[in-house]
Design a protein around this motif. Sequence first.
Motif, PDB file in Angstrom:
ATOM      1  N   GLU A   1      13.110  -6.300  -4.856  1.00  0.00           N
ATOM      2  CA  GLU A   1      14.464  -6.651  -5.302  1.00  0.00           C
ATOM      3  C   GLU A   1      15.332  -5.411  -5.408  1.00  0.00           C
ATOM      4  N   ARG A   2      14.737  -4.346  -5.922  1.00  0.00           N
ATOM      5  CA  ARG A   2      15.528  -3.112  -6.002  1.00  0.00           C
ATOM      6  C   ARG A   2      15.864  -2.596  -4.618  1.00  0.00           C
ATOM      7  N   LEU A   3      14.886  -2.720  -3.710  1.00  0.00           N
ATOM      8  CA  LEU A   3      15.126  -2.262  -2.343  1.00  0.00           C
ATOM      9  C   LEU A   3      16.227  -3.085  -1.687  1.00  0.00           C
TER      10      LEU A   3
ATOM     11  N   ILE B   1       1.351  -7.451  -7.681  1.00  0.00           N
ATOM     12  CA  ILE B   1       2.213  -8.357  -6.924  1.00  0.00           C
ATOM     13  C   ILE B   1       3.590  -8.465  -7.576  1.00  0.00           C
ATOM     14  N   ALA B   2       3.588  -8.617  -8.918  1.00  0.00           N
ATOM     15  CA  ALA B   2       4.887  -8.740  -9.593  1.00  0.00           C
ATOM     16  C   ALA B   2       5.698  -7.459  -9.443  1.00  0.00           C
ATOM     17  N   GLY B   3       4.999  -6.321  -9.507  1.00  0.00           N
ATOM     18  CA  GLY B   3       5.702  -5.050  -9.329  1.00  0.00           C
ATOM     19  C   GLY B   3       6.261  -4.924  -7.923  1.00  0.00           C
TER      20      GLY B   3
ATOM     21  N   ILE C   1       0.842  -1.197   0.000  1.00  0.00           N
ATOM     22  CA  ILE C   1       0.000   0.000   0.000  1.00  0.00           C
ATOM     23  C   ILE C   1       0.870   1.237   0.000  1.00  0.00           C
ATOM     24  N   GLU C   2       2.047   1.164   0.610  1.00  0.00           N
ATOM     25  CA  GLU C   2       2.910   2.353   0.600  1.00  0.00           C
ATOM     26  C   GLU C   2       3.517   2.570  -0.777  1.00  0.00           C
ATOM     27  N   ARG C   3       3.760   1.469  -1.481  1.00  0.00           N
ATOM     28  CA  ARG C   3       4.199   1.640  -2.866  1.00  0.00           C
ATOM     29  C   ARG C   3       3.083   2.281  -3.688  1.00  0.00           C
ATOM     30  N   TRP C   4       1.866   1.818  -3.456  1.00  0.00           N
ATOM     31  CA  TRP C   4       0.748   2.417  -4.180  1.00  0.00           C
ATOM     32  C   TRP C   4       0.606   3.887  -3.814  1.00  0.00           C
ATOM     33  N   ASP C   5       0.796   4.226  -2.551  1.00  0.00           N
ATOM     34  CA  ASP C   5       0.707   5.622  -2.124  1.00  0.00           C
ATOM     35  C   ASP C   5       1.721   6.482  -2.856  1.00  0.00           C
ATOM     36  N   ARG C   6       2.921   5.947  -2.984  1.00  0.00           N
ATOM     37  CA  ARG C   6       3.957   6.715  -3.688  1.00  0.00           C
ATOM     38  C   ARG C   6       3.540   6.941  -5.129  1.00  0.00           C
ATOM     39  N   TRP C   7       2.949   5.897  -5.734  1.00  0.00           N
ATOM     40  CA  TRP C   7       2.499   6.053  -7.116  1.00  0.00           C
ATOM     41  C   TRP C   7       1.369   7.063  -7.185  1.00  0.00           C
ATOM     42  N   ALA C   8       0.418   6.961  -6.247  1.00  0.00           N
ATOM     43  CA  ALA C   8      -0.768   7.820  -6.301  1.00  0.00           C
ATOM     44  C   ALA C   8      -0.394   9.269  -6.043  1.00  0.00           C
ATOM     45  N   ALA C   9       0.655   9.491  -5.256  1.00  0.00           N
ATOM     46  CA  ALA C   9       1.034  10.872  -4.958  1.00  0.00           C
ATOM     47  C   ALA C   9       1.513  11.592  -6.204  1.00  0.00           C
ATOM     48  N   ARG C  10       1.959  10.835  -7.186  1.00  0.00           N
ATOM     49  CA  ARG C  10       2.449  11.474  -8.409  1.00  0.00           C
ATOM     50  C   ARG C  10       1.329  11.698  -9.418  1.00  0.00           C
ATOM     51  N   GLN C  11       0.151  11.138  -9.164  1.00  0.00           N
ATOM     52  CA  GLN C  11      -0.933  11.276 -10.125  1.00  0.00           C
ATOM     53  C   GLN C  11      -1.631  12.618  -9.925  1.00  0.00           C
ATOM     54  N   PRO C  12      -2.276  13.107 -10.986  1.00  0.00           N
ATOM     55  CA  PRO C  12      -2.959  14.389 -10.824  1.00  0.00           C
ATOM     56  C   PRO C  12      -4.104  14.330  -9.815  1.00  0.00           C
ATOM     57  N   ASP C  13      -4.809  13.194  -9.729  1.00  0.00           N
ATOM     58  CA  ASP C  13      -5.913  13.112  -8.775  1.00  0.00           C
ATOM     59  C   ASP C  13      -5.484  12.281  -7.573  1.00  0.00           C
ATOM     60  N   THR C  14      -4.611  12.853  -6.781  1.00  0.00           N
ATOM     61  CA  THR C  14      -4.159  12.157  -5.584  1.00  0.00           C
ATOM     62  C   THR C  14      -5.316  12.027  -4.605  1.00  0.00           C
ATOM     63  N   PRO C  15      -5.594  10.808  -4.120  1.00  0.00           N
ATOM     64  CA  PRO C  15      -6.702  10.683  -3.180  1.00  0.00           C
ATOM     65  C   PRO C  15      -6.337  11.347  -1.849  1.00  0.00           C
ATOM     66  N   PRO C  16      -7.310  11.931  -1.173  1.00  0.00           N
ATOM     67  CA  PRO C  16      -7.009  12.506   0.147  1.00  0.00           C
ATOM     68  C   PRO C  16      -6.603  11.404   1.111  1.00  0.00           C
ATOM     69  N   PRO C  17      -5.787  11.732   2.122  1.00  0.00           N
ATOM     70  CA  PRO C  17      -5.274  10.674   3.004  1.00  0.00           C
ATOM     71  C   PRO C  17      -6.351  10.000   3.836  1.00  0.00           C
TER      72      PRO C  17
ATOM     73  N   THR D   1      22.623  -8.893   1.575  1.00  0.00           N
ATOM     74  CA  THR D   1      21.198  -8.697   1.823  1.00  0.00           C
ATOM     75  C   THR D   1      20.436  -9.657   0.929  1.00  0.00           C
ATOM     76  N   ALA D   2      19.271 -10.062   1.396  1.00  0.00           N
ATOM     77  CA  ALA D   2      18.454 -10.983   0.603  1.00  0.00           C
ATOM     78  C   ALA D   2      16.992 -10.701   0.894  1.00  0.00           C
ATOM     79  N   ILE D   3      16.145 -11.154  -0.020  1.00  0.00           N
ATOM     80  CA  ILE D   3      14.702 -11.004   0.165  1.00  0.00           C
ATOM     81  C   ILE D   3      14.217 -12.088   1.114  1.00  0.00           C
ATOM     82  N   ASP D   4      13.327 -11.717   1.995  1.00  0.00           N
ATOM     83  CA  ASP D   4      12.836 -12.659   2.994  1.00  0.00           C
ATOM     84  C   ASP D   4      11.316 -12.608   2.955  1.00  0.00           C
ATOM     85  N   GLY D   5      10.719 -13.489   2.184  1.00  0.00           N
ATOM     86  CA  GLY D   5       9.270 -13.500   2.099  1.00  0.00           C
ATOM     87  C   GLY D   5       8.768 -12.403   1.182  1.00  0.00           C
ATOM     88  N   ALA D   6       7.467 -12.134   1.247  1.00  0.00           N
ATOM     89  CA  ALA D   6       6.861 -11.193   0.299  1.00  0.00           C
ATOM     90  C   ALA D   6       7.138  -9.753   0.678  1.00  0.00           C
TER      91      ALA D   6
END
Lengths: 614, 228
Positions: A196-198, A188-190, A121-137, A209-214
């Motif tokens: 992985e980038r993180l 999910i894939a994103g 959801i925080e990744r989605w928030d980051r994406w949504a913050a860049r959109q013109p119609d950012t939803p209110p918090p 460092t390694a990925i540990d679960g989802a």
Amino acid sequence: MSVQDKLPVLAFPPRHAAPAPKDDRRTPPDDLARAVAALRAAFDNEAQEGNHERDAPRHYTTEEAFSPVGTPRPTWRASLKKGPEGTDGKGQSGQITSGPATDRDALARRIVSIYLPRFSIERWDRWAARQPDTPPPDLPVVLAIEGPHGPVVHATNRAAEAQGLAAGSRVVDIRALCPEVRVEFADIAGDRLALERLMMWARRWCPWTAIDGASGLVMDTTGSDHLWGGEAQMLREMEERLSLLGFSANLAAASTHGAAWALARFGGVRRVVTSAALEAGIAPLPTRALRIDAETELVLKRLGLKTVADVAAVPRISLARRFSRAGIAQNPLMRLDQIMGRVAEPVNAPDDPPRFAVQSQLPEPVQDPTPHLPSLCEELCRGLAAEGYGARRITVTVYRTDGEISTLTAATARASRDPGHLLRLFDDKLERIDPGFGFDLITLGASVIEDMQAVQTRLDGAVDDGAELARLVNRLTARLGARAIRAPVLTDSHMPERAEVWPEALRQAPRTVTPRPHRPARLFDTPEEIRVVYAVPEGPPAQFVWRRQTHRVTRFAGPERIAPEWWCDKPGTRLRDYYRIEDQHGRRYWIYRDGVLGDGRGETPRWFVHGGFA
Amino acid sequence: MTVLPPLSDRNLVSPAHLLKGRNAPARADHATLSEVFADSAADAGVTGFVMAQLHHANDSDKPVLWIQDRLSRREAGRPYLRGLGLRISILYVAVSKPVDALWAIEEGLGCSGLSAVVGEIWGDPQSLDFTATKRIALRAEARDTPTWIMRRAATPNLSAARMRWRVSSLPSALEPDDQRSPGAPLWKAELFRARWDTPGEWVASYGAEGINLSHGVADPPAPVAITG
């Protein structure tokens, strides 16, 4: 040592000297007399050998008590090891100190586990913050995934949590609870790619460092913490950095992967647990902290085991019998062993991707980067060729004497390691670098690279067309921008404007297209409206005015009816009747009527010119 | 002054050749730079004429580089692959300035992986002068890549293009099956300047092997056989 290791086949009945302390330690309830006798024998031995050997065997036997078999451990091991070197304590002590030493090694690692509970959801928030119609918090937002019976909530934001929406419930149910909720589909894939980038980004703190679960990372920070002023400081720094990225994180450091995992998810805030305090630290955690699945957790709950301490208190043999055939995710005993460091669980960190960058230190500041680039390009391409890579994006950076940095980037349509070609990409752009009062360091790096195998396409060794074309695309892109160069391809669509897509030529090579009859040679980006005089509303126009000129229709063919594609068009889109017409000057156009009269989707249909025939 | 190598024996114009040029008229047998002027921006017949000239690109695995400036795209639309009449692939470049269009044409002619270069330039920009067209013409001949520049709302000023055409649509041929519908396209093609050919005016149409310049515009058209 190896000779001693082969010795188990030797005589089983041991000497009296060794079994005595072990029997003592195990204290069979009814054999007090034997214990007394053994004690006496032990004291006799000690009297002979000296007191300083005494602690070690006891430690050793404590270790032996973890034997999964549960039966009295055959004592030949200790005794036989002692055997070949004689009955004196020297050999025994050497043997014994080596055992615990390796155990201490296993617990001497420091593992940090990072749990990102709201990653999606925080990744989605980051994406949504860049959109013109950012939803209110305060707008509840949930991310959904497809479940067996319709979409299921995958992640929720804080506003949705405050409304009582939880992950795992069905979207239709939460819509009933909270009608204003906004439902988006989770990527999910994103998320996985972002994680992985993180993970690569997190290598700023330690190399493994390694990925540990989802939604978690695990890091082996052994020996790295002092660089950040201790473990507590390091965890604080990690949490700060992650929060700057917009991710909330729970962190913990412990000696083993399992313990760090458990403490990050079920422990307190930034827990740091040393190996000495490990057992006490994880004892109050719930059984879920053992990394077992929900089913096994339910089994343990039914057995009355609610915390890790409860499980640890169960005799080992019982757990081993109960879960003898279970896999690792269903086996609390193996999980407990991993947490306590009895089973090794190293952090399996993937390799760093190779990085290619070359630099040139200048003896004094200069203002023109041009003379330095050819040698840098050659050096970079040599490195790329040695590793079998090609550059997709290269960046020139100049470090100015006043401390500023100026960069210039060029992209290529396909991986390249031809120095002359890479150099030409900067031809017209180098003046955009601002050298200020001069720079004394210039670097050239390949920021995006791809595997590139040397391919020979023709036997005579001539240049293959694909490479030539890709170079042309690169040069055009370098000057005009990636969005100006397109390679149109066909799609499966009936709508004329959608039947072709125009992806950037950097991404898509040009493809041959088979023409269709009765399609125009030119198509307008937006159909242009015309004013029409017609004999019957359903028929072709007799005359129309377009661009302030009157066109009289002399010949026509049609209509060709193209219905809206309901799976991607908006509701209410009208069908189109296309006519091929020819006007009095012999020019041929493709015009259409948007809808038919009385289709219930609007007023009188309007007419448009959509293209022109050859 | 540099002397161009003889590209063909067409430099030698003989009376017989002139006659031949009258009857089976102008078609460059080698690639060069040609200009086509449209008399109306909305007339797509120019596109059809150029595509008929580019018949050699049909079924080629090399793409056509298609460069269009902003006004051409807005006024005349973009090329629509399904209706071009040839099995080709396109590498499309959208530019905003005519200078960029000329530069892109030159860049394209530096690449051997293209079957043709088509540019569309609106109006009479300053940069499209004799020098620029000569550079393009020499490169096109050296690379043996046919290059066509479509000009709309333009006047035929000084230019080094080897062949300069003026093309407009004619009423199409009769459709044998449906007399009311437009049939195979016909164009009036006027070659008003040519380096190796005599100028002339023809009725042009798609042929089996590229452009078909059949007869003079003044001549009566061949009767269409109505079958069935």
